[in-house]
Design a protein around this motif. Structure first.
Motif, PDB file in Angstrom:
ATOM      1  N   UNK A 120       0.856  -1.187   0.000  1.00 62.46           N
ATOM      2  CA  UNK A 120       0.000   0.000   0.000  1.00 62.46           C
ATOM      3  C   UNK A 120       0.891   1.236   0.000  1.00 62.46           C
ATOM      4  N   UNK A 121       0.391   2.315  -0.575  1.00 67.25           N
ATOM      5  CA  UNK A 121       1.167   3.547  -0.579  1.00 67.25           C
ATOM      6  C   UNK A 121       0.327   4.711  -0.072  1.00 67.25           C
ATOM      7  N   UNK A 122       1.036   5.710   0.426  1.00 65.25           N
ATOM      8  CA  UNK A 122       0.422   6.950   0.890  1.00 65.25           C
ATOM      9  C   UNK A 122       1.445   8.063   0.670  1.00 65.25           C
ATOM     10  N   UNK A 123       1.025   9.307   0.614  1.00 63.24           N
ATOM     11  CA  UNK A 123       2.001  10.395   0.505  1.00 63.24           C
ATOM     12  C   UNK A 123       2.975  10.356   1.680  1.00 63.24           C
ATOM     13  N   UNK A 124       4.238  10.634   1.408  1.00 66.18           N
ATOM     14  CA  UNK A 124       5.253  10.566   2.462  1.00 66.18           C
ATOM     15  C   UNK A 124       4.886  11.439   3.653  1.00 66.18           C
ATOM     16  N   UNK A 125       4.341  12.616   3.373  1.00 66.06           N
ATOM     17  CA  UNK A 125       4.011  13.540   4.458  1.00 66.06           C
ATOM     18  C   UNK A 125       2.918  13.000   5.372  1.00 66.06           C
ATOM     19  N   UNK A 126       2.102  12.080   4.869  1.00 61.51           N
ATOM     20  CA  UNK A 126       1.016  11.521   5.678  1.00 61.51           C
ATOM     21  C   UNK A 126       1.222  10.063   6.028  1.00 61.51           C
ATOM     22  N   UNK A 127       2.459   9.601   5.985  1.00 61.37           N
ATOM     23  CA  UNK A 127       2.716   8.175   6.172  1.00 61.37           C
ATOM     24  C   UNK A 127       2.308   7.694   7.556  1.00 61.37           C
ATOM     25  N   UNK A 128       2.656   8.432   8.588  1.00 62.41           N
ATOM     26  CA  UNK A 128       2.342   7.995   9.953  1.00 62.41           C
ATOM     27  C   UNK A 128       0.838   7.809  10.131  1.00 62.41           C
ATOM     28  N   UNK A 129       0.053   8.722   9.590  1.00 65.42           N
ATOM     29  CA  UNK A 129      -1.402   8.643   9.742  1.00 65.42           C
ATOM     30  C   UNK A 129      -2.005   7.479   8.966  1.00 65.42           C
ATOM     31  N   UNK A 130      -1.259   6.965   7.969  1.00 66.32           N
ATOM     32  CA  UNK A 130      -1.774   5.878   7.137  1.00 66.32           C
ATOM     33  C   UNK A 130      -1.463   4.500   7.704  1.00 66.32           C
ATOM     34  N   UNK A 131      -0.731   4.439   8.813  1.00 67.10           N
ATOM     35  CA  UNK A 131      -0.373   3.151   9.415  1.00 67.10           C
ATOM     36  C   UNK A 131      -1.560   2.634  10.224  1.00 67.10           C
ATOM     37  N   UNK A 132      -2.110   1.529   9.785  1.00 66.49           N
ATOM     38  CA  UNK A 132      -3.265   0.914  10.432  1.00 66.49           C
ATOM     39  C   UNK A 132      -2.866  -0.438  11.032  1.00 66.49           C
ATOM     40  N   UNK A 133      -3.696  -1.034  11.879  1.00 64.69           N
ATOM     41  CA  UNK A 133      -3.315  -2.275  12.565  1.00 64.69           C
ATOM     42  C   UNK A 133      -2.968  -3.437  11.650  1.00 64.69           C
ATOM     43  N   UNK A 134      -3.479  -3.450  10.420  1.00 69.00           N
ATOM     44  CA  UNK A 134      -3.182  -4.583   9.546  1.00 69.00           C
ATOM     45  C   UNK A 134      -1.846  -4.435   8.811  1.00 69.00           C
ATOM     46  N   UNK A 135      -1.179  -3.296   8.951  1.00 71.32           N
ATOM     47  CA  UNK A 135       0.124  -3.100   8.313  1.00 71.32           C
ATOM     48  C   UNK A 135       1.198  -3.868   9.090  1.00 71.32           C
ATOM     49  N   UNK A 136       1.997  -4.639   8.360  1.00 71.41           N
ATOM     50  CA  UNK A 136       3.056  -5.447   8.974  1.00 71.41           C
ATOM     51  C   UNK A 136       4.434  -4.811   8.868  1.00 71.41           C
ATOM     52  N   UNK A 137       4.683  -4.100   7.779  1.00 72.24           N
ATOM     53  CA  UNK A 137       5.985  -3.478   7.523  1.00 72.24           C
ATOM     54  C   UNK A 137       5.759  -2.062   7.009  1.00 72.24           C
ATOM     55  N   UNK A 138       6.513  -1.115   7.553  1.00 73.14           N
ATOM     56  CA  UNK A 138       6.507   0.250   7.034  1.00 73.14           C
ATOM     57  C   UNK A 138       7.892   0.516   6.461  1.00 73.14           C
TER      58      UNK A 138
END
Length: 345
Positions: A120-138
């Motif tokens: 999944x991708x998100x704008x770099x500036x909003x990366x922290x806000x895009x981290x949800x519980x189902x994400x395994x690796x950032x």
């Protein structure tokens, strides 16, 4: 060694503002590399002395990023090192990354799609806000290649920890000018040929012991052995107990040039280099009437910038349709003023 002494070891032609593409070697690195090439040309020595440069480089890099040497792996490219991590995650792993990040960080994960790995991708500036519980690796870059934007690493790490996700950080555009603490991340990777002033073909991976225990050493060869010189022939598998188990057999001459360059940076100290580099970047921005920033990489939109700089003998780059200028310890105020004059006259 202080900054002035270090700067005296370089001899760039005026107008080099493109370290974000490749860095320039100090005279110590150039001299040692030429000596090794001459030895190779004439067959004067065995290779072991060249191989020792890898250990010197590992030691100096560990100092630069506050890592333990036993956690540092040496390789050739960012993608080669990240690929070992990506190939080792379980089927169905969910990876989150900035949508504008460099493909050497993104492609290894995307290449695992055949076994259900989702990127999944998100704008770099909003990366922290895009981290949800189902994400395994950032996976993200500390400094974005195209724009020079410095990530809010603290926010991303905090969000990843809250979600139980691992962090994989590309510090290629950071190590050498930006203070970096590799201990904050599960894995940190960095190519050496930009801000670390090393030849192309040098790269590092720092991993925690916990993450490393899950990585399959799929590229292991004799150099990754607990005793490399006793690992030339035959089974059983007998790999190093530390991060060397993920090492790639070194391209000797790249590491001969890397060791003195990294030792120079470690001697000067990243804080001093950071202040010099960002000071020059802000001198450049001020000359264009723009607000100061916090990066050694500057991205600006000036019509005809590439042509105007080329006519003045200034070498920079264009990324994402914008001029990208980058400033390192060998850059001078005269280089900056030459570029500003070309863009504003």
């Amino acid at each position: 060694m202080d900054l002035a002494e270090a700067r005296a070891l370089f001899s760039p032609d005026p107008g080099w503002l493109n370290t974000a593409s490749y860095g320039l070697p100090p005279s110590t690195a150039w001299t040692q590399l030429q000596a090794a090439l001459d030895e190779w040309r004439h067959g004067r020595v065995s290779w072991e002395g060249w191989g020792e440069s890898t250990a010197r480089a590992r030691t100096a890099f560990a100092r630069l990023v506050h890592a333990a040497e036993e956690d540092v792996t040496t390789g050739a490219q960012v993608s080669q090192l990240v690929a070992q991590l990506a190939a080792s995650v379980p089927d169905g792993t969910v990876v989150l990354a900035p949508e504008e990040d460099f493909t050497s960080l993104l492609f290894p994960w995307l290449a695992q799609r055949h076994r259900g790995v989702v990127v999944r991708t998100a704008p770099a500036a909003g990366l922290a806000a895009a981290i949800t519980p189902e994400v395994d690796v950032v996976a993200f870059s500390l400094v974005q290649s195209a724009s020079g934007a410095v990530a809010d690493a603290a926010a991303v790490v905090a969000a990843a920890q809250a979600a139980g996700a691992s962090t994989v950080v590309d510090a290629t555009q950071a190590v050498g000018w930006l203070p970096v603490d590799a201990r904050r991340y599960d894995a940190l990777v960095a190519g050496g040929y930009k801000w670390q002033l090393s030849p192309r073909g040098t790269a590092f991976l720092v991993t925690t012991a916990q993450l490393r225990s899950r990585v399959v050493p799929s590229q292991a060869g004799w150099w990754a052995g607990e005793d490399p010189f006793g690992s030339y022939y035959g089974p059983p598998l007998r790999l190093a107990r530390d991060a060397r188990r993920l090492d790639l057999s070194p391209a000797w001459f790249s590491w001969v040039g890397a060791a003195p360059a990294l030792e120079l940076l470690a001697s000067v100290g990243v804080d001093a280099v950071h202040d010099w580099n960002v000071g020059l970047a802000n001198r450049f921005l001020d000359g264009l009437g723009l607000a100061p920033g916090d990066s050694a990489i500057v991205s600006v939109d000036v019509p005809g910038a590439q042509e105007r700089l080329a006519a003045a003998g200034v070498r920079a780059a264009v990324r994402g349709g914008r001029l990208r200028a980058s400033f390192h310890l060998y850059t001078t105020q005269a280089d900056v003023d030459l570029a500003v004059e070309a863009l504003t006259s």
